[in-house]
Scaffold this motif. Structure first.
Motif, mmCIF file in Angstrom:
data_model
loop_
_atom_site.group_PDB
_atom_site.id
_atom_site.type_symbol
_atom_site.label_atom_id
_atom_site.label_comp_id
_atom_site.label_asym_id
_atom_site.label_seq_id
_atom_site.Cartn_x
_atom_site.Cartn_y
_atom_site.Cartn_z
ATOM 1 N N GLU B 35 0.814 -1.224 0.000
ATOM 2 C CA GLU B 35 0.000 0.000 0.000
ATOM 3 C C GLU B 35 0.845 1.270 0.000
ATOM 4 O O GLU B 35 0.379 2.333 -0.385
ATOM 5 C CB GLU B 35 -0.972 0.003 1.185
ATOM 6 C CG GLU B 35 -2.010 -1.125 1.173
ATOM 7 C CD GLU B 35 -2.973 -1.058 -0.008
ATOM 8 O OE1 GLU B 35 -2.908 -0.113 -0.797
ATOM 9 O OE2 GLU B 35 -3.800 -1.984 -0.145
ATOM 10 N N THR B 36 2.086 1.165 0.479
ATOM 11 C CA THR B 36 2.979 2.327 0.506
ATOM 12 C C THR B 36 3.893 2.392 -0.716
ATOM 13 O O THR B 36 4.785 3.223 -0.771
ATOM 14 C CB THR B 36 3.847 2.301 1.777
ATOM 15 O OG1 THR B 36 4.436 1.008 1.920
ATOM 16 C CG2 THR B 36 3.015 2.597 3.021
ATOM 17 N N VAL B 69 -10.098 7.086 3.837
ATOM 18 C CA VAL B 69 -9.548 7.790 2.672
ATOM 19 C C VAL B 69 -10.598 8.699 2.034
ATOM 20 O O VAL B 69 -10.340 9.878 1.758
ATOM 21 C CB VAL B 69 -9.017 6.781 1.622
ATOM 22 C CG1 VAL B 69 -8.467 7.504 0.401
ATOM 23 C CG2 VAL B 69 -7.963 5.876 2.240
ATOM 24 N N TRP B 216 -1.005 2.858 -7.414
ATOM 25 C CA TRP B 216 -0.087 3.998 -7.477
ATOM 26 C C TRP B 216 0.019 4.515 -8.896
ATOM 27 O O TRP B 216 0.268 5.705 -9.117
ATOM 28 C CB TRP B 216 1.273 3.629 -6.895
ATOM 29 C CG TRP B 216 1.213 3.616 -5.401
ATOM 30 C CD1 TRP B 216 1.013 2.526 -4.602
ATOM 31 C CD2 TRP B 216 1.276 4.758 -4.527
ATOM 32 N NE1 TRP B 216 0.955 2.927 -3.279
ATOM 33 C CE2 TRP B 216 1.124 4.284 -3.207
ATOM 34 C CE3 TRP B 216 1.456 6.116 -4.732
ATOM 35 C CZ2 TRP B 216 1.138 5.132 -2.096
ATOM 36 C CZ3 TRP B 216 1.468 6.960 -3.635
ATOM 37 C CH2 TRP B 216 1.309 6.472 -2.337
ATOM 38 N N THR B 228 -3.972 13.821 -4.450
ATOM 39 C CA THR B 228 -4.275 12.444 -4.813
ATOM 40 C C THR B 228 -4.675 11.642 -3.580
ATOM 41 O O THR B 228 -4.257 11.950 -2.461
ATOM 42 C CB THR B 228 -3.052 11.770 -5.462
ATOM 43 O OG1 THR B 228 -1.972 11.786 -4.526
ATOM 44 C CG2 THR B 228 -2.639 12.482 -6.736
ATOM 45 N N PHE B 229 -5.474 10.605 -3.826
ATOM 46 C CA PHE B 229 -5.920 9.715 -2.755
ATOM 47 C C PHE B 229 -5.773 8.269 -3.208
ATOM 48 O O PHE B 229 -6.167 7.921 -4.313
ATOM 49 C CB PHE B 229 -7.368 10.036 -2.373
ATOM 50 C CG PHE B 229 -7.514 11.411 -1.776
ATOM 51 C CD1 PHE B 229 -7.326 11.617 -0.421
ATOM 52 C CD2 PHE B 229 -7.789 12.511 -2.580
ATOM 53 C CE1 PHE B 229 -7.420 12.889 0.136
ATOM 54 C CE2 PHE B 229 -7.873 13.791 -2.043
ATOM 55 C CZ PHE B 229 -7.686 13.982 -0.677
ATOM 56 N N LYS B 230 -5.225 7.469 -2.313
ATOM 57 C CA LYS B 230 -4.921 6.061 -2.618
ATOM 58 C C LYS B 230 -5.830 5.156 -1.800
ATOM 59 O O LYS B 230 -5.704 5.092 -0.576
ATOM 60 C CB LYS B 230 -3.447 5.810 -2.270
ATOM 61 C CG LYS B 230 -3.020 4.350 -2.181
ATOM 62 C CD LYS B 230 -2.874 3.702 -3.532
ATOM 63 C CE LYS B 230 -2.357 2.266 -3.414
ATOM 64 N NZ LYS B 230 -3.386 1.317 -2.922
ATOM 65 N N LEU B 231 -6.724 4.468 -2.491
ATOM 66 C CA LEU B 231 -7.558 3.465 -1.828
ATOM 67 C C LEU B 231 -6.785 2.159 -1.682
ATOM 68 O O LEU B 231 -5.872 1.886 -2.453
ATOM 69 C CB LEU B 231 -8.825 3.209 -2.651
ATOM 70 C CG LEU B 231 -9.877 4.308 -2.587
ATOM 71 C CD1 LEU B 231 -10.913 4.113 -3.687
ATOM 72 C CD2 LEU B 231 -10.562 4.323 -1.206
ATOM 73 N N PRO B 232 -7.161 1.351 -0.693
ATOM 74 C CA PRO B 232 -6.459 0.065 -0.538
ATOM 75 C C PRO B 232 -6.754 -0.893 -1.690
ATOM 76 O O PRO B 232 -7.867 -0.911 -2.211
ATOM 77 C CB PRO B 232 -7.012 -0.503 0.781
ATOM 78 C CG PRO B 232 -8.042 0.440 1.283
ATOM 79 C CD PRO B 232 -8.197 1.572 0.333
#
Lengths: 239, 239
Positions: B35-36, B69, B216, B228-232
Motif C-alpha cells: 500500500e505504501t 480515505v 499507485w 491524490t488519494f490512494k484506496l487500498p
C-alpha cells in the motif's frame, strides 16, 4: 560499543506483537491512511490510539514492517547495474530512518503528546539515539555493494557534531556527505529543502540510485532518486 | 435498482473484522509494503495470505480503511476554493475504486490465484460489479459541490458500453468524460497512459482538483492532480 537494539524506556502492559488483537479499527485505518500519504499535515496522533501505537512500536510489527521495506531495498540494490565510477549514492534520512527516537517518544505518548521542542532537543543533544536495526543493515549492505551513502536530514548545521557522533555510535561509521539544513533553509518545507539538495547532488554528478526515509517529504519532489522507500512512522508528520 | 452494498459470493469461515487477530505478521507487513508502494511489480498475493486477505476484504477493515480515505477526500473537496467555471474536475479510477470486483476475486483466492483473463472478462462483461460504497458517497459529494467527474480507466474502448452501463447500475449516473484506453495505448503502462490523459485534460482547460485510485499508477506521474488519494488494494498490481 552501543547496542544495536532499541531498548524502549517504558513498556506498556498487555500482549504485543503477533498475538495482539486489532482492538481499535480506527487506529489501524488512521495508520494506513498516514502511511499511504492520504492523511497530511496532521498535528498529533489521536489520543485514543496511544495504546495501539505503543503496542505497535514496542512490539514486533514495527520491526517486521521496517524489515519488509529494507529487505526490498536491499534486493533492489543488489540488482542494480552500478556505474562503478564512485558517483552512485543512496540517500538516508536520519530521524526515524537511520536513528530511532523511540526511547524519547515512548516516554511522551508515542506522538499523542505534541512534541515539546525543549525536551526533544535535550534528548537529541545526548547523541544517544539507537539505530533502526533494519536501516543499519541496509546501510552496511549498500556500502558493501560500492554505493556511497549520503545522509540528508532536516536537522540544522548547529547539530552537525552531535549528529555525526550519534551516527558513529549507532554503527554508521562512514559517509560521502552529511547534509544538514543551513540557517537560511529553516523557513522552507522539508520537501522543498530535500528536493533542492538532491538536485544539487545530481548537478555534482552523483546518481541517486536509492532514497529511504520515514516521511513522504523525504521521498517526494523531483529528483526523488531512481527508487524510493518509505519506512513506517506513525508518530509525527513533517511537510 | 442495484444494491449499493458489496455482497461477496463466498464467505470465509472464522471471525472477521474488529475481533480478528493478526495471525500472520508477514501478511500485514506485506500489505503495508504494497500500500505504501515499497513493493512493486508483484505478480500475485503470497499464497499463505489468502485467508488474511479474505478476512480483510470481506470484513470491516477494508471498509474502514476505504472510508478513512474517502472521508479525507470529501473534507479536502469541501474546503476547496473552486473556480466555478465548470472546469474543475475530479478523476475517479474505475476498477477497485468506483466499482468493486470483489465478487469475482472472492471466488478466485483474493489475488492469490493469478488473474485468469478469460474468466475476469466474463465477469466484467456482465456489467454487474457493485460500487465501492465509500467511493460512491464521495462521487455524490463531489458532484454536489459543483465539481465534475472524469472516469479514467485502464479498460479499453471496446468495453465502453458495458462499462457505462455498469457505472449507471452502480449509482454513478453522470460524468463529464469516461476515458478508456485506445487500441494504440495498450502497450504503454497504466502510469504513462493515465498521466498522458491527465495532461490532455489540463490542456483542454480542466483543473484536476482531485484524483483517486487504488493503484499507485493511478496517482503518480505528472500532472497528478492537485491532490491524490490512494484506496487500498492488496489484490493486484498494475504498473
Amino acid at each position: 560499543m552501543p547496542s544495536h537494539q532499541i531498548h524502549p524506556l517504558r513498556r506498556l502492559t498487555g500482549s504485543a506483537g503477533s498475538t495482539m488483537k486489532v482492538k481499535n479499527l480506527s487506529c489501524s485505518s488512521w495508520q494506513l491512511a498516514v502511511e499511504t500519504n492520504n492523511l497530511r499535515d496532521w498535528d498529533s496522533v489521536p489520543a485514543t490510539c496511544e495504546s495501539y501505537f505503543g503496542h505497535y512500536l514496542l512490539g514486533q510489527r514495527y520491526r517486521e514492517d521496517s524489515s519488509m521495506v529494507t529487505k526490498e531495498a536491499a534486493k533492489y540494490a543488489r540488482e542494480l547495474q552500478l556505474s562503478g565510477n564512485g558517483k552512485d549514492v543512496w540517500i538516508f534520512d536520519i530521524d526515524e530512518t537511520s536513528l530511532s527516537n523511540l526511547p524519547f517518544f515512548s516516554k511522551h505518548g508515542f506522538g499523542v503528546e505534541p512534541i515539546n521542542d525543549t525536551l526533544f532537543d535535550e534528548w537529541s543533544a545526548k547523541g544517544a539515539a539507537p539505530p533502526l536495526p533494519e536501516s543499519l543493515k541496509l546501510y552496511k549492505e549498500v556500502l558493501s555493494l560500492g554505493i556511497k551513502v549520503v545522509f540528508l536530514t532536516g536537522r540544522t548545521e548547529k547539530d552537525r557534531e552531535i549528529t555525526a557522533l550519534n551516527l558513529k555510535r549507532a554503527g554508521y561509521h562512514s559517509w560521502e556527505k552529511l547534509i544538514l539544513r543551513k540557517a537560511n533553509e529553516v523557513t522552507i518545507t522539508a520537501l522543498q529543502y530535500k528536493s533542492a539538495e538532491r538536485l544539487k547532488l545530481t548537478e555534482q554528478g552523483y546518481k541517486i540510485v536509492g532514497n529511504i526515509g520515514d516521511q513522504w517529504s523525504d521521498i517526494l519532489g523531483s529528483p526523488e532518486g531512481e527508487r524510493t522507500f518509505k519506512l513506517p512512522d506513525p508518530m509525527y508528520y513533517i511537510s
